[in-house]
Write a protein that holds these residues in place. Sequence first.
Motif, PDB file in Angstrom:
ATOM      1  N   THR A  86       0.869  -1.178   0.000  1.00  0.00           N
ATOM      2  CA  THR A  86       0.000   0.000   0.000  1.00  0.00           C
ATOM      3  C   THR A  86       0.903   1.225   0.000  1.00  0.00           C
ATOM      4  O   THR A  86       1.760   1.365   0.876  1.00  0.00           O
ATOM      5  CB  THR A  86      -0.912   0.034   1.232  1.00  0.00           C
ATOM      6  N   CYS A  87       0.724   2.083  -0.983  1.00  0.00           N
ATOM      7  CA  CYS A  87       1.622   3.234  -1.137  1.00  0.00           C
ATOM      8  C   CYS A  87       0.851   4.366  -1.807  1.00  0.00           C
ATOM      9  O   CYS A  87       0.161   4.147  -2.803  1.00  0.00           O
ATOM     10  CB  CYS A  87       2.834   2.839  -1.979  1.00  0.00           C
ATOM     11  N   ASN A  88       0.961   5.587  -1.272  1.00  0.00           N
ATOM     12  CA  ASN A  88       0.226   6.716  -1.852  1.00  0.00           C
ATOM     13  C   ASN A  88       1.068   7.527  -2.837  1.00  0.00           C
ATOM     14  O   ASN A  88       0.714   8.647  -3.177  1.00  0.00           O
ATOM     15  CB  ASN A  88      -0.308   7.634  -0.750  1.00  0.00           C
ATOM     16  N   SER A  89       2.166   6.950  -3.315  1.00  0.00           N
ATOM     17  CA  SER A  89       3.011   7.613  -4.305  1.00  0.00           C
ATOM     18  C   SER A  89       2.809   6.962  -5.667  1.00  0.00           C
ATOM     19  O   SER A  89       3.191   5.806  -5.879  1.00  0.00           O
ATOM     20  CB  SER A  89       4.481   7.524  -3.896  1.00  0.00           C
ATOM     21  N   THR A  90       2.222   7.688  -6.600  1.00  0.00           N
ATOM     22  CA  THR A  90       2.009   7.144  -7.940  1.00  0.00           C
ATOM     23  C   THR A  90       3.317   6.792  -8.643  1.00  0.00           C
ATOM     24  O   THR A  90       3.408   5.733  -9.273  1.00  0.00           O
ATOM     25  CB  THR A  90       1.182   8.129  -8.793  1.00  0.00           C
ATOM     26  N   PRO A  91       4.360   7.629  -8.586  1.00  0.00           N
ATOM     27  CA  PRO A  91       5.622   7.248  -9.245  1.00  0.00           C
ATOM     28  C   PRO A  91       6.191   5.930  -8.733  1.00  0.00           C
ATOM     29  O   PRO A  91       6.698   5.114  -9.515  1.00  0.00           O
ATOM     30  CB  PRO A  91       6.555   8.423  -8.927  1.00  0.00           C
ATOM     31  N   LEU A  92       6.111   5.701  -7.411  1.00  0.00           N
ATOM     32  CA  LEU A  92       6.633   4.452  -6.869  1.00  0.00           C
ATOM     33  C   LEU A  92       5.778   3.265  -7.315  1.00  0.00           C
ATOM     34  O   LEU A  92       6.308   2.213  -7.708  1.00  0.00           O
ATOM     35  CB  LEU A  92       6.687   4.524  -5.342  1.00  0.00           C
ATOM     36  N   LEU A  93       4.451   3.413  -7.265  1.00  0.00           N
ATOM     37  CA  LEU A  93       3.576   2.333  -7.720  1.00  0.00           C
ATOM     38  C   LEU A  93       3.808   2.032  -9.202  1.00  0.00           C
ATOM     39  O   LEU A  93       3.810   0.872  -9.619  1.00  0.00           O
ATOM     40  CB  LEU A  93       2.113   2.714  -7.483  1.00  0.00           C
ATOM     41  N   LYS A  94       4.018   3.082  -9.976  1.00  0.00           N
ATOM     42  CA  LYS A  94       4.287   2.902 -11.402  1.00  0.00           C
ATOM     43  C   LYS A  94       5.542   2.047 -11.604  1.00  0.00           C
ATOM     44  O   LYS A  94       5.567   1.134 -12.435  1.00  0.00           O
ATOM     45  CB  LYS A  94       4.465   4.275 -12.047  1.00  0.00           C
ATOM     46  N   ARG A  95       6.558   2.327 -10.828  1.00  0.00           N
ATOM     47  CA  ARG A  95       7.804   1.570 -10.944  1.00  0.00           C
ATOM     48  C   ARG A  95       7.605   0.115 -10.532  1.00  0.00           C
ATOM     49  O   ARG A  95       8.151  -0.799 -11.155  1.00  0.00           O
ATOM     50  CB  ARG A  95       8.873   2.235 -10.080  1.00  0.00           C
ATOM     51  N   LEU A  96       6.827  -0.099  -9.488  1.00  0.00           N
ATOM     52  CA  LEU A  96       6.573  -1.469  -9.035  1.00  0.00           C
ATOM     53  C   LEU A  96       5.775  -2.252 -10.072  1.00  0.00           C
ATOM     54  O   LEU A  96       6.037  -3.440 -10.300  1.00  0.00           O
ATOM     55  CB  LEU A  96       5.822  -1.443  -7.699  1.00  0.00           C
ATOM     56  N   ILE A  97       4.791  -1.603 -10.689  1.00  0.00           N
ATOM     57  CA  ILE A  97       4.002  -2.282 -11.729  1.00  0.00           C
ATOM     58  C   ILE A  97       4.902  -2.654 -12.901  1.00  0.00           C
ATOM     59  O   ILE A  97       4.861  -3.778 -13.407  1.00  0.00           O
ATOM     60  CB  ILE A  97       2.846  -1.393 -12.211  1.00  0.00           C
ATOM     61  N   MET A  98       5.718  -1.706 -13.349  1.00  0.00           N
ATOM     62  CA  MET A  98       6.619  -1.964 -14.479  1.00  0.00           C
ATOM     63  C   MET A  98       7.626  -3.057 -14.138  1.00  0.00           C
ATOM     64  O   MET A  98       8.080  -3.785 -15.024  1.00  0.00           O
ATOM     65  CB  MET A  98       7.328  -0.676 -14.886  1.00  0.00           C
ATOM     66  N   GLY A  99       7.953  -3.183 -12.861  1.00  0.00           N
ATOM     67  CA  GLY A  99       8.876  -4.233 -12.428  1.00  0.00           C
ATOM     68  C   GLY A  99       8.219  -5.576 -12.218  1.00  0.00           C
ATOM     69  O   GLY A  99       8.879  -6.524 -11.777  1.00  0.00           O
TER      70      GLY A  99
END
Length: 304
Positions: A220-233
Amino acid sequence: MHASVLKYFIEVAACGSVRKASERLYVAASAVNRQIHKLEDELGVELFDRMPNGLRLNPAGERLLKHAQETLHQFQVMRTELDALKGERTGHVKVAAMDSFFEELLPSAVEEFLQLFPAVTYTITSTQPMEVAQMVMAGQADVGLTFLGRLPGGVRAMNVAHLPIGIVMPPGHPLASFDTVSLKECTKYPFLRSSSHPVISAASSPEFASFWDDMEPAATCNSTPLLKRLIMGGKGISCFSKIAFIEELKRGELLWRPFELEALNGLKVGIVVPTQRVLPHVTQNFVGRMARRLTQLEAIAATL
């Protein structure tokens, strides 16, 4: 030479491509290309070397670039001085928005506005979608950007865009073969949650609210850039509107699929403003520019 022509030229020089410049300017590529050719015809000289991989400034273009940058700077200084006499180009703009708008729309709008209104100051707050309208109604923000559901009586929505939430995933994910995705299918894969609170209210979709509350997220994370990186990973899938992933979807780095639920597919985003107070002139101008950008992003998202 008109300021907009110089702006087109500067952007093409920076991007090395008419297409990329047109995307950043939110102007049709044909219009940008036409203005560049018109500028070259007027000056009687080519400004770019046309290379296989794009455009590169030649010596004449480099000389014009320096002149164009100086001219636009002096033009903006002059406009600021003139409008300051009328008191119309200073002020403070307060914006509340859900995190997705911080990826493209808000940065572009503020950058453009800083060029035109350099004396304006800003307070820009990232918050949960359901809190945006409350902040505008309470006067904590002049304008909000959020998903639209049942709004409180003290605010109204303008420039509504159809940008519903869906599932974002990396290419090759099993859900990529689906035209639409059910909530049940989502439970089979690691899920990255943007907040502990549902992004839309239970009144709008009780099924989605239950899904959100009952899941055991991988993170659970409220940072879109971090979530974006996790999805791409490949660390999981997540739930977002396309508005936060325009560039990644264009490049094919991520995929987006709509939900099966009608309540989610009909979801819209919009700009929220107060009904009980008149916004200052400079804030109204800022809202108008954001509205145009939101319409342009909606059109781009519809092609992805």
